[in-house]
Design a protein around this motif. Sequence first.
Motif, PDB file in Angstrom:
ATOM      1  N   LEU A 142      17.363 -26.389  -1.011  1.00 31.61           N
ATOM      2  CA  LEU A 142      16.259 -26.892  -1.836  1.00 31.61           C
ATOM      3  C   LEU A 142      15.459 -25.738  -2.406  1.00 31.61           C
ATOM      4  N   VAL A 143      15.073 -25.855  -3.649  1.00 32.86           N
ATOM      5  CA  VAL A 143      14.101 -24.921  -4.212  1.00 32.86           C
ATOM      6  C   VAL A 143      12.774 -25.671  -4.288  1.00 32.86           C
ATOM      7  N   PRO A 144      11.808 -25.278  -3.460  1.00 35.01           N
ATOM      8  CA  PRO A 144      10.545 -26.023  -3.412  1.00 35.01           C
ATOM      9  C   PRO A 144       9.568 -25.545  -4.484  1.00 35.01           C
ATOM     10  N   VAL A 145       8.549 -26.331  -4.702  1.00 41.56           N
ATOM     11  CA  VAL A 145       7.418 -25.865  -5.509  1.00 41.56           C
ATOM     12  C   VAL A 145       6.167 -26.024  -4.661  1.00 41.56           C
ATOM     13  N   GLN A 146       5.152 -25.273  -5.021  1.00 39.28           N
ATOM     14  CA  GLN A 146       3.877 -25.406  -4.327  1.00 39.28           C
ATOM     15  C   GLN A 146       3.227 -26.682  -4.834  1.00 39.28           C
ATOM     16  N   ALA A 147       3.241 -27.725  -4.026  1.00 40.54           N
ATOM     17  CA  ALA A 147       2.693 -29.006  -4.474  1.00 40.54           C
ATOM     18  C   ALA A 147       1.221 -29.113  -4.084  1.00 40.54           C
ATOM     19  N   THR A 148       0.446 -29.778  -4.932  1.00 37.44           N
ATOM     20  CA  THR A 148      -0.973 -29.971  -4.644  1.00 37.44           C
ATOM     21  C   THR A 148      -1.190 -31.415  -4.231  1.00 37.44           C
ATOM     22  N   SER A 149      -1.834 -31.616  -3.084  1.00 36.36           N
ATOM     23  CA  SER A 149      -2.047 -32.972  -2.598  1.00 36.36           C
ATOM     24  C   SER A 149      -3.226 -33.600  -3.345  1.00 36.36           C
ATOM     25  N   PRO A 150      -3.310 -34.938  -3.365  1.00 37.23           N
ATOM     26  CA  PRO A 150      -4.430 -35.586  -4.056  1.00 37.23           C
ATOM     27  C   PRO A 150      -5.798 -35.091  -3.561  1.00 37.23           C
ATOM     28  N   PRO A 151      -6.042 -34.934  -2.244  1.00 32.07           N
ATOM     29  CA  PRO A 151      -7.356 -34.404  -1.839  1.00 32.07           C
ATOM     30  C   PRO A 151      -7.602 -32.987  -2.363  1.00 32.07           C
ATOM     31  N   GLU A 152      -6.542 -32.187  -2.420  1.00 32.60           N
ATOM     32  CA  GLU A 152      -6.730 -30.831  -2.950  1.00 32.60           C
ATOM     33  C   GLU A 152      -7.110 -30.881  -4.427  1.00 32.60           C
ATOM     34  N   VAL A 220      14.870 -34.112  -7.819  1.00 33.63           N
ATOM     35  CA  VAL A 220      13.978 -33.208  -8.548  1.00 33.63           C
ATOM     36  C   VAL A 220      12.554 -33.763  -8.503  1.00 33.63           C
ATOM     37  N   ASP A 221      12.433 -35.076  -8.665  1.00 32.08           N
ATOM     38  CA  ASP A 221      11.091 -35.661  -8.753  1.00 32.08           C
ATOM     39  C   ASP A 221      10.334 -35.596  -7.434  1.00 32.08           C
ATOM     40  N   ASN A 222      10.998 -35.930  -6.316  1.00 27.04           N
ATOM     41  CA  ASN A 222      10.217 -35.899  -5.079  1.00 27.04           C
ATOM     42  C   ASN A 222      10.012 -34.483  -4.554  1.00 27.04           C
ATOM     43  N   VAL A 223      10.840 -33.525  -4.993  1.00 31.98           N
ATOM     44  CA  VAL A 223      10.578 -32.132  -4.623  1.00 31.98           C
ATOM     45  C   VAL A 223       9.404 -31.605  -5.450  1.00 31.98           C
ATOM     46  N   THR A 224       9.386 -31.966  -6.745  1.00 36.04           N
ATOM     47  CA  THR A 224       8.327 -31.463  -7.618  1.00 36.04           C
ATOM     48  C   THR A 224       6.972 -32.032  -7.213  1.00 36.04           C
ATOM     49  N   ASP A 225       6.937 -33.330  -6.858  1.00 38.28           N
ATOM     50  CA  ASP A 225       5.678 -33.916  -6.425  1.00 38.28           C
ATOM     51  C   ASP A 225       5.907 -34.864  -5.250  1.00 38.28           C
ATOM     52  N   PRO A 226       5.854 -34.318  -4.037  1.00 38.05           N
ATOM     53  CA  PRO A 226       6.108 -35.158  -2.863  1.00 38.05           C
ATOM     54  C   PRO A 226       5.065 -36.266  -2.701  1.00 38.05           C
ATOM     55  N   TYR A 227       3.925 -36.132  -3.384  1.00 33.38           N
ATOM     56  CA  TYR A 227       2.849 -37.123  -3.233  1.00 33.38           C
ATOM     57  C   TYR A 227       2.984 -38.274  -4.213  1.00 33.38           C
ATOM     58  N   ALA A 228       3.984 -38.200  -5.109  1.00 31.99           N
ATOM     59  CA  ALA A 228       4.056 -39.183  -6.180  1.00 31.99           C
ATOM     60  C   ALA A 228       4.440 -40.567  -5.685  1.00 31.99           C
ATOM     61  N   ARG A 229       5.257 -40.605  -4.614  1.00 27.86           N
ATOM     62  CA  ARG A 229       5.728 -41.925  -4.168  1.00 27.86           C
ATOM     63  C   ARG A 229       4.522 -42.726  -3.684  1.00 27.86           C
ATOM     64  N   GLY A 230       4.335 -43.895  -4.272  1.00 27.19           N
ATOM     65  CA  GLY A 230       3.152 -44.679  -3.957  1.00 27.19           C
ATOM     66  C   GLY A 230       3.373 -45.517  -2.719  1.00 27.19           C
ATOM     67  N   GLY A 231       2.372 -45.639  -1.898  1.00 26.47           N
ATOM     68  CA  GLY A 231       2.435 -46.527  -0.741  1.00 26.47           C
ATOM     69  C   GLY A 231       3.244 -45.952   0.393  1.00 26.47           C
ATOM     70  N   PRO A 232       3.108 -46.565   1.549  1.00 20.95           N
ATOM     71  CA  PRO A 232       3.866 -46.078   2.705  1.00 20.95           C
ATOM     72  C   PRO A 232       5.340 -46.438   2.556  1.00 20.95           C
ATOM     73  N   PRO A 233       6.239 -45.691   3.207  1.00 15.79           N
ATOM     74  CA  PRO A 233       7.669 -46.000   3.101  1.00 15.79           C
ATOM     75  C   PRO A 233       7.964 -47.364   3.722  1.00 15.79           C
ATOM     76  N   ILE A 234       8.821 -48.118   3.073  1.00 15.37           N
ATOM     77  CA  ILE A 234       9.119 -49.463   3.577  1.00 15.37           C
ATOM     78  C   ILE A 234      10.408 -49.480   4.386  1.00 15.37           C
ATOM     79  N   THR A 235      11.127 -48.369   4.416  1.00 14.43           N
ATOM     80  CA  THR A 235      12.310 -48.310   5.277  1.00 14.43           C
ATOM     81  C   THR A 235      12.059 -47.231   6.307  1.00 14.43           C
ATOM     82  N   ASP A 236      12.773 -47.277   7.432  1.00 10.50           N
ATOM     83  CA  ASP A 236      12.701 -46.124   8.325  1.00 10.50           C
ATOM     84  C   ASP A 236      13.742 -45.118   7.838  1.00 10.50           C
ATOM     85  N   PHE A 237      13.618 -43.912   8.345  1.00  9.27           N
ATOM     86  CA  PHE A 237      14.467 -42.847   7.828  1.00  9.27           C
ATOM     87  C   PHE A 237      15.807 -42.768   8.546  1.00  9.27           C
ATOM     88  N   SER A 238      16.012 -43.613   9.556  1.00  8.77           N
ATOM     89  CA  SER A 238      17.167 -43.387  10.404  1.00  8.77           C
ATOM     90  C   SER A 238      18.459 -43.721   9.678  1.00  8.77           C
TER      91      SER A 238
END
Length: 510
Positions: A142-152, A220-238
């Motif tokens: 993965l090539v990450p980016v420095q993401a800014t959180s909504p509180p930041e 690309v989208d969730n790496v660029t902005d990990p905060y973009a996904r709205g709401g809590p996850p509705i599936t577990d990650f397993s």
Amino acid sequence: MIFERLRPALIAGVCVLLLAGGNTPAFADSPSTGGDLTIAQSLGDRELTLVLRRVTGVPGPLHVDVITHAGTAPGRLTVAATPTGITGASSALPAAGAPTTQAVLDLGPVPGTYSTGLDVDRPGPWELALGDGERVARIPFLVPVQATSPPERAVYGGFVAAGLLLLVSVLVAARARRGGWVMLPAAGLVAAIAVAVTGAVLSASLPLPPQPGSQLDPTVDNVTDPYARGGPPITDFSRPPVMLALAGNPLTAGKSGDLGLDLTDGATGAPVDDVIVHDSALIHLLVVGPSGRLWHLHPIRTAAGRYRQHLTLPEPGHYAVSAELVRRGGGVQLVRVPGGLDVSGSEAAGAPTEPVVLTGDTTAGSLDVGGTRVGVEVAGLAAGRPAALTVRVGDTADLQPWLGMAGHLIVAGPLPGDTDIGAAVGKAPVWAHAHSMGGADGTGRVATAPVNGDSTPDETVAAYGPDVSFTYSFPAAGRYRLWIQVERAYAVITIPVILDVPAATEGGRR
Ligand SMILES: [Cu+2]
């Protein structure tokens, strides 16, 4: 006059700034600021450790180190990187799916670090292709980016607004005929600072969003902005466990060949392509031969769910095979190949290293491995109780961390006898892989966890040992085979041990 009018605004502003100063926010380090990625790869006959240094900006350089080991053949490797992520946003960059950067890497005869550089032009999922002319290992990264959180964002926005409103307050105070008007921008100033302070307090305490790469399938989208996904996850990650099948041509003793490993999803039957790097490898392949020899290898990924291991097995007979891996959100799995592996031929094998035998009242022993004196000692041995196992390799602190650890312990048992070990290990109830417990630097200090994207020392730091200790609870009494692995002078040393574990007696210890 002006000061008279400004006074309420200034007092309020200074009070809030002091309040903010008292609550200096601990800005959470951005979740996608990765550290270095270390991956062991058995490419052909070469056992390599690949280190992708952290990318600090995009577009920017990606520094690639390859660490070779004793006996690694010199030669040229090709390195190329391909962006694999697709985004809905329009982009002027070349389309994903084709290599955008490549380089060559010349390995010399001396074991150590060889480096080259690539250029990455976008964040998101990538694939690194490492080729030796015959085989190509395809490693996802993965090539990450420095993401800014909504509180930041609230902090930055709040302070910018406060600055502007302060100017407005000064202007109003200087120009307005009635002092009361200054209260309007001053109130705004206080509100903006309150927003910033709230953001600062929250940014330290809000949980991080699910991490692309380790928890979410990266795009690309969730790496660029990990905060973009709205709401809590509705599936577990397993994810369901993998099914591991061997592929490729049958192997003949004494002849080199390629073992194929196919990973399939237990639920869908689709190739498993969400294996993440765990203990510095995608897959840790463990093979135990008929006379009790261990191979600990790191198959290369050739395509989605397809891995390949080049190896030469010296003796005919039955071999036990297992793979240790982690699926994204699936936890560590130690998967055994149910049927094991049969190797044909009549090649007479060279005798394996004679194991240290710790049985009866013997709790210590020693052996010579490749010219290095190794002592093995065990204490507190009884079924179901934690036993302490210590090896002393040579007499100076010159061990190197292999796969990020000063020592590895592989355990199989209880075994019915001392013949046909591969078959017995394949059926053994216990098959475990443990790591050395701290004290890795020879001082007894526990190695600290990396922080803020720092990385643990890589293999080039030869400062660990000579004592390496493990704690392991043998679940049942009986005879076990152990293999302890450490790295010294760029060579991995495997220390075989046979251990008889007594049943626990009432209140008694051995
Ligand atoms: Cu491994």
